[in-house]
Write an enzyme that holds these catalytic residues in place. Structure first.
Site, short mmCIF file in Angstrom:
data_model
loop_
_atom_site.label_atom_id
_atom_site.label_comp_id
_atom_site.label_asym_id
_atom_site.label_seq_id
_atom_site.Cartn_x
_atom_site.Cartn_y
_atom_site.Cartn_z
NE ARG A 174 27.32 -21.04 5.00
CZ ARG A 174 26.44 -22.00 5.26
NH1 ARG A 174 25.18 -21.88 4.85
NH2 ARG A 174 26.81 -23.08 5.93
CG LEU A 183 35.90 -29.79 17.16
CD1 LEU A 183 35.77 -30.53 15.83
CD2 LEU A 183 37.32 -29.92 17.72
CG ASN A 197 26.94 -23.10 9.45
OD1 ASN A 197 28.05 -23.27 9.95
ND2 ASN A 197 26.04 -24.07 9.39
CB SER A 243 8.56 15.56 44.42
OG SER A 243 7.57 14.57 44.66
CB ALA A 256 7.90 12.15 41.28
CG ASP A 307 29.24 -24.49 14.58
OD1 ASP A 307 29.27 -25.58 15.17
OD2 ASP A 307 29.51 -24.35 13.37
#
Length: 449
Positions: free
Chosen positions: A15, A8, A226, A387, A362, A105
């Site tokens: 809410r 369901l 809820n 790098s 890097a 839920d």
């Protein structure tokens, strides 16, 4: 006995104060609806029916994202739980097995609990899931006569003596499809709410000489959500339970309360998770890896012995082979790093393949996007990327090759070659002093005027 599920999921969730249907609010990165479907999927149901209502299309899409074969039916008016289940009757035409009614839920009911309910069906016509509540509040009460369930009483309809009962109704019911819909047809709405209660099937069934019983579970499994507050509490409960399970299975966490996991996170034993790590959906970490602090992983696979972080980000499609090192402020997206590869600092690797034992320096960037399309960068094994290298895809750097620091690579680099693509340095004597003098004079003039 074949199993069918009726879930369901028609409620709006007023809410929640949200435009999103209640069952699509997420716990552990997945809609509540998916959690309910996941636990029940282990029963290998022959049919799964999701009853939709508010924002039906969104709920249908979410249900099909989890199970493409799901059947959805629509409850145009929410007239109670029995009315909702009745909408699934046509979808179960010709089905002669058992039906379990679940709620989108109520996401935490376990597979083991559902298996206990199906086992109890061997001895009883109707099986109801109940729990002993510390504070029964406004839950429906399960009224027993000896070891059998006599009836379910909604709080609004209960006497003071019935309200004193602490055995409460979760709403989950198991019965044969034929019997369930026959009982639902006899349910009326002569009650305080004017609704058709699924709980009435127990009393109707007893009047027909049917047997009913209760299977109990821990109250935490029956937690219904809820409101936003309840959603946050559910998230906290999910995280705590998932962390505990991982640690019991051999995962090391220094500060488990700071680690956040998804519904599908998989982590192998002897892996170390440092503080403040987030696992979004779709992450698998093999045994013996190390995920360092403040890293974020999503849709990624990390193999045995690899290290990620600190402050690293693995995005969807990141595939790390064994003993790969991904260091601080590195982002990997849709890229495969072969065994022993290292990308240790301040780097973006996207739409790429990095060969075994290759070291990426890097500040390296795979320039994978031309504004319209994505392109791939391929780097061979045992290669050194200097790098601040810019790799303008599509481009390939061969095995045992090298790029010089600050090189912009726009053409393929052969095996064993070194790519250098930068302007020649020029030192202009005295130019810095002259330039600073001009700039300071300009600043002074602006300040006066």
């Amino acid at each position: 006995m074949s199993i069918a599920l009726v879930i369901l999921a028609a409620g709006k969730g007023t809410r929640m104060e949200s435009d999103l249907p209640k069952v699509l609010h997420k716990i552990g990165g997945a809609p509540m609806l998916h959690h309910a479907m996941l636990s029940a999927s282990a029963l290998e149901p022959e049919r799964t029916i999701v009853v939709t209502g508010h924002e039906a299309q969104l709920v249908e899409e979410a249900a099909r994202a989890f199970d493409p074969d799901v059947i959805t039916v629509h409850q145009a008016e929410q007239n109670g739980t029995a009315h909702a289940v009745a909408q699934a009757k046509d979808a179960l035409d010709g089905f002669d097995g058992d039906v379990i009614v679940l709620y989108g839920d109520t996401p935490f009911i376990t597979t083991e609990t559902l298996e206990a309910m199906t086992a109890a069906r061997a001895q009883h016509d109707i099986v109801v899931l109940g729990f002993d509540a510390e504070d029964p509040a406004r839950y429906g009460r399960l009224i027993l006569e000896g070891d059998t369930l006599a009836r379910i009483v909604e709080y609004k309809e209960a006497t003071e003596a019935e309200r004193a009962v602490t055995l409460c109704n979760s709403g989950v019911v198991c019965a044969s499809a034929t019997m369930l819909f026959s009982l639902i047809e006899a349910v009326g709405n002569d009650n305080a709410a004017g609704e058709y209660y699924l709980t009435d099937v127990v009393g109707i069934g007893r009047d027909r000489g049917l047997s009913a019983t209760v299977v109990t579970c821990d109250q935490s499994e029956t937690l219904g959500i809820n409101s936003r507050v309840e959603l946050a509490l559910a998230e906290a409960a999910f995280q705590a339970n998932t962390r505990q399970t991982l640690m019991e299975n051999g995962v090391q966490m220094q500060a488990p309360e700071t680690v956040f996991l998804s519904f599908d996170t998989v982590i192998g034993r002897d892996t170390e998770i440092e503080p403040n790590v987030i696992f979004a959906a779709g992450v698998t970490v093999e045994s013996g890896a190390r995920i360092r602090a403040f890293s974020h992983l999503e849709g990624a696979h990390v193999s045995r012995g690899s290290t990620v972080g600190p402050f690293a980000r693995l995005r969807p499609g990141a595939e790390l082979a064994e003993d790969v090192h991904v260091g601080n402020f590195v982002e990997i997206k849709n890229a495969h790093l072969d065994e022993g590869a290292k990308v240790n600092h301040l780097t973006y690797i996207g739409d790429a393949k990095i060969g075994a034992r290759t070291n990426v320096g890097a500040g390296t960037i795979t320039c994978n996007y031309d504004g319209v399309m994505k392109h791939k960068t391929t780097i061979g094994r045992d290669t050194f990327i200097g790098s601040n290298t810019m790799l303008v895809a599509p481009v390939t750097v061969g095995n045992e090759a090298m790029t010089a620091t600050s090189t912009t690579v726009t053409k393929d680099v052969p095996d064993g070659a070194m790519a250098i693509a930068r302007t020649e340095q020029q030192n202009k004597k005295g130019f810095a002093r002259k330039l600073f003098a001009i700039l300071r004079a300009k600043k002074a003039k602006q300040a006066k005027g």
